[in-house]
Enzyme design. Structure first.
Site, mmCIF file in Angstrom:
data_model
loop_
_atom_site.group_PDB
_atom_site.id
_atom_site.type_symbol
_atom_site.label_atom_id
_atom_site.label_comp_id
_atom_site.label_asym_id
_atom_site.label_seq_id
_atom_site.Cartn_x
_atom_site.Cartn_y
_atom_site.Cartn_z
ATOM 1 C CD GLU A 1 -2.204 -7.621 2.641
ATOM 2 O OE1 GLU A 1 -1.663 -6.509 2.425
ATOM 3 O OE2 GLU A 1 -2.969 -7.819 3.573
ATOM 4 C CD GLU B 1 1.567 -5.614 5.526
ATOM 5 O OE1 GLU B 1 2.346 -6.509 5.930
ATOM 6 O OE2 GLU B 1 0.811 -5.757 4.558
ATOM 7 C CB ALA C 1 -0.883 -0.029 1.238
ATOM 8 N N GLY D 1 0.557 -5.040 0.776
ATOM 9 C CA GLY D 1 -0.607 -5.095 -0.103
ATOM 10 C C GLY D 1 -0.298 -5.705 -1.464
HETATM 11 N N1 CAA Z 1 4.610 3.212 -0.630
HETATM 12 C C1 CAA Z 1 5.028 4.370 -1.173
HETATM 13 N N2 CAA Z 1 6.208 4.508 -1.819
HETATM 14 C C2 CAA Z 1 6.987 3.416 -1.901
HETATM 15 C C3 CAA Z 1 6.620 2.185 -1.360
HETATM 16 C C4 CAA Z 1 5.362 2.092 -0.704
HETATM 17 N N3 CAA Z 1 4.885 0.948 -0.197
HETATM 18 N N4 CAA Z 1 7.618 1.299 -1.588
HETATM 19 C C5 CAA Z 1 8.567 1.955 -2.256
HETATM 20 N N5 CAA Z 1 8.203 3.240 -2.446
HETATM 21 C C6 CAA Z 1 8.947 4.299 -3.112
HETATM 22 C C7 CAA Z 1 10.087 4.782 -2.254
HETATM 23 O O1 CAA Z 1 9.642 5.728 -1.308
HETATM 24 C C8 CAA Z 1 11.005 5.378 -3.304
HETATM 25 O O2 CAA Z 1 10.525 6.646 -3.665
HETATM 26 P P1 CAA Z 1 11.541 7.933 -3.692
HETATM 27 O O3 CAA Z 1 12.527 7.568 -4.788
HETATM 28 O O4 CAA Z 1 10.631 9.052 -4.047
HETATM 29 O O5 CAA Z 1 12.157 8.008 -2.344
HETATM 30 C C9 CAA Z 1 10.791 4.459 -4.511
HETATM 31 O O6 CAA Z 1 9.569 3.783 -4.286
HETATM 32 C C10 CAA Z 1 11.877 3.397 -4.650
HETATM 33 O O7 CAA Z 1 11.963 2.705 -3.420
HETATM 34 P P2 CAA Z 1 13.337 2.485 -2.637
HETATM 35 O O8 CAA Z 1 14.289 3.609 -2.903
HETATM 36 O O9 CAA Z 1 13.001 2.209 -1.200
HETATM 37 O O10 CAA Z 1 13.876 1.174 -3.376
HETATM 38 P P3 CAA Z 1 14.842 0.052 -2.785
HETATM 39 O O11 CAA Z 1 15.207 -0.804 -3.942
HETATM 40 O O12 CAA Z 1 15.926 0.647 -1.981
HETATM 41 O O13 CAA Z 1 13.923 -0.793 -1.774
HETATM 42 C C11 CAA Z 1 11.905 -1.962 -1.090
HETATM 43 C C12 CAA Z 1 12.830 -1.529 -2.259
HETATM 44 C C13 CAA Z 1 12.618 -2.966 -0.203
HETATM 45 C C14 CAA Z 1 10.665 -2.584 -1.703
HETATM 46 C C15 CAA Z 1 11.532 -0.704 -0.246
HETATM 47 O O14 CAA Z 1 11.042 0.304 -1.126
HETATM 48 C C16 CAA Z 1 10.452 -0.948 0.784
HETATM 49 O O15 CAA Z 1 10.744 -1.500 1.824
HETATM 50 N N6 CAA Z 1 9.202 -0.500 0.498
HETATM 51 C C17 CAA Z 1 8.130 -0.570 1.431
HETATM 52 C C18 CAA Z 1 7.603 -1.989 1.603
HETATM 53 C C19 CAA Z 1 6.499 -2.034 2.615
HETATM 54 O O16 CAA Z 1 6.669 -1.716 3.767
HETATM 55 N N7 CAA Z 1 5.276 -2.459 2.186
HETATM 56 C C20 CAA Z 1 4.106 -2.530 3.034
HETATM 57 C C21 CAA Z 1 3.307 -1.270 2.893
HETATM 58 S S1 CAA Z 1 1.938 -1.167 4.054
HETATM 59 C C22 CAA Z 1 0.752 -2.174 3.414
HETATM 60 O O17 CAA Z 1 0.896 -2.749 2.380
HETATM 61 C C23 CAA Z 1 -0.516 -2.257 4.249
HETATM 62 C C24 CAA Z 1 -1.515 -3.244 3.772
HETATM 63 O O18 CAA Z 1 -1.363 -4.438 3.918
HETATM 64 C C25 CAA Z 1 -2.740 -2.744 3.203
#
Ligand code: CAA
Length: 258
Positions: free
Chosen positions: A112, A132, A65, A109
């Site tokens: 999911e 999460e 998400a 998400g």
């Molecule tokens: N939401 C918003 N933006 C996201 C994102 C997310 N879930 N995941 C990645 N991005 C964005 C980053 O902020 C970044 O943007 P900027 O360049 O503007 O800073 C861009 O995508 C590239 O990401 P990274 O620089 O972090 O890339 P990386 O290769 O270093 O890492 C990753 C990749 C491990 C996937 C890392 O991006 C990450 O950990 N992302 C979040 C994963 C996460 O926590 N997901 C769960 C979300 S909550 C959820 O999903 C709730 C639910 O069940 C409904």
């Protein structure tokens, strides 16, 4: 229809839907979930479409998400707008088969959403996770329930509590994905599977999807009764006569979806 956050390509009887927010690793924001719901509903209505493949980019199916969009919400905001409620429920009600073709990250998400699809074909680069917990929340699109049914309590608990990622080999070993293919073959393999499904009688395809999904919602006895009645009901179709006649006559069946 033109979309901003997804790309829809129609190839014969298969709709290939690509999540397309590369700047955010296809994070699921309101616009993307809304457009995805619209595109899937459109595919469900379109008689020419017989199967859907849902994919992301090479780097990410979807990284979860959209954290930026969610970060300042209060409980009342989330509750009031039914965050990941009705729009996701609508996706689970799509009747045509949806294959998830997952390359790279399928997190939160994203994992999911892949599990909501009917089955998952993974590239050898795929990484699944429910991280999460690292954000001070828990899964919100069914991950605690679906992942547990896919991989069992111990592994699901491990994933949800530690937030660790599972690679493609582990995902296949534990029953989360149906097959793993080299990354370059992901879309061809998923499209070939979709074309194979598209050749079948769509009456029995829908019945099979409903019956397998019923396994998640009911007791074994009720599920088997549901299956048996639908198996018996399919003898009322022309496609059952055609399918069995074609087998006996050693030819390919010509299904007409009736
Ligand atoms: N939401 C918003 N933006 C996201 C994102 C997310 N879930 N995941 C990645 N991005 C964005 C980053 O902020 C970044 O943007 P900027 O360049 O503007 O800073 C861009 O995508 C590239 O990401 P990274 O620089 O972090 O890339 P990386 O290769 O270093 O890492 C990753 C990749 C491990 C996937 C890392 O991006 C990450 O950990 N992302 C979040 C994963 C996460 O926590 N997901 C769960 C979300 S909550 C959820 O999903 C709730 C639910 O069940 C409904």
């Amino acid at each position: 229809m033109a979309y901003d956050t997804i790309i829809v390509e129609i190839e014969g009887s298969v709709a290939l839907i690509r999540l397309n927010r590369p700047e955010a690793l296809n994070a699921l924001n309101t616009a993307l979930i809304t457009e995805l719901g619209q595109a899937l509903a459109e595919a469900d209505r379109n008689d020419k479409i017989r199967c859907v493949v849902l994919t992301g980019s090479e780097k990410a199916f979807a990284a979860g998400a959209d954290i930026k969009e969610m970060s300042t919400k209060t409980f009342v905001d989330a509750y009031d707008e039914d965050l990941f409620g009705a729009r996701i429920d609508a996706i689970t009600r799509i009747r045509k088969p949806i294959i998830a073709a997952v390359s790279g990250y399928a997190l939160g998400g994203g994992c999911e959403l892949a599990m909501i699809c009917d089955f998952i074909i993974a590239a050898d680069t795929a990484k699944f996770g429910q991280p999460e917990i690292n954000l001070g929340v828990i899964a919100g699109i069914g991950g605690t329930q679906r992942l547990t049914r896919f991989v069992g309590k111990s592994k699901a608990m491990d994933m949800h509590l530690t937030g660790r990622f599972m690679d493609a080999a582990e995902a296949e070993r534990s029953g989360l994905v149906s097959r793993v293919v080299p990354a370059a073959k992901l879309i061809p393999e998923a499209m070939a599977a979709a074309r194979k499904i598209a050749e079948k009688s769509q009456v029995s395809v829908k019945a099979a999807k409903e019956a397998v999904n019923r396994a998640y919602e009911t007791t074994m006895a009720e599920g088997i009764l549901f299956e048996r009645r639908n198996f018996q009901a399919l003898f009322s179709t022309e496609d059952q006569k055609e399918g069995m006649a074609a087998f006996l006559e050693k030819r390919e069946p010509q299904f007409r979806d009736r």
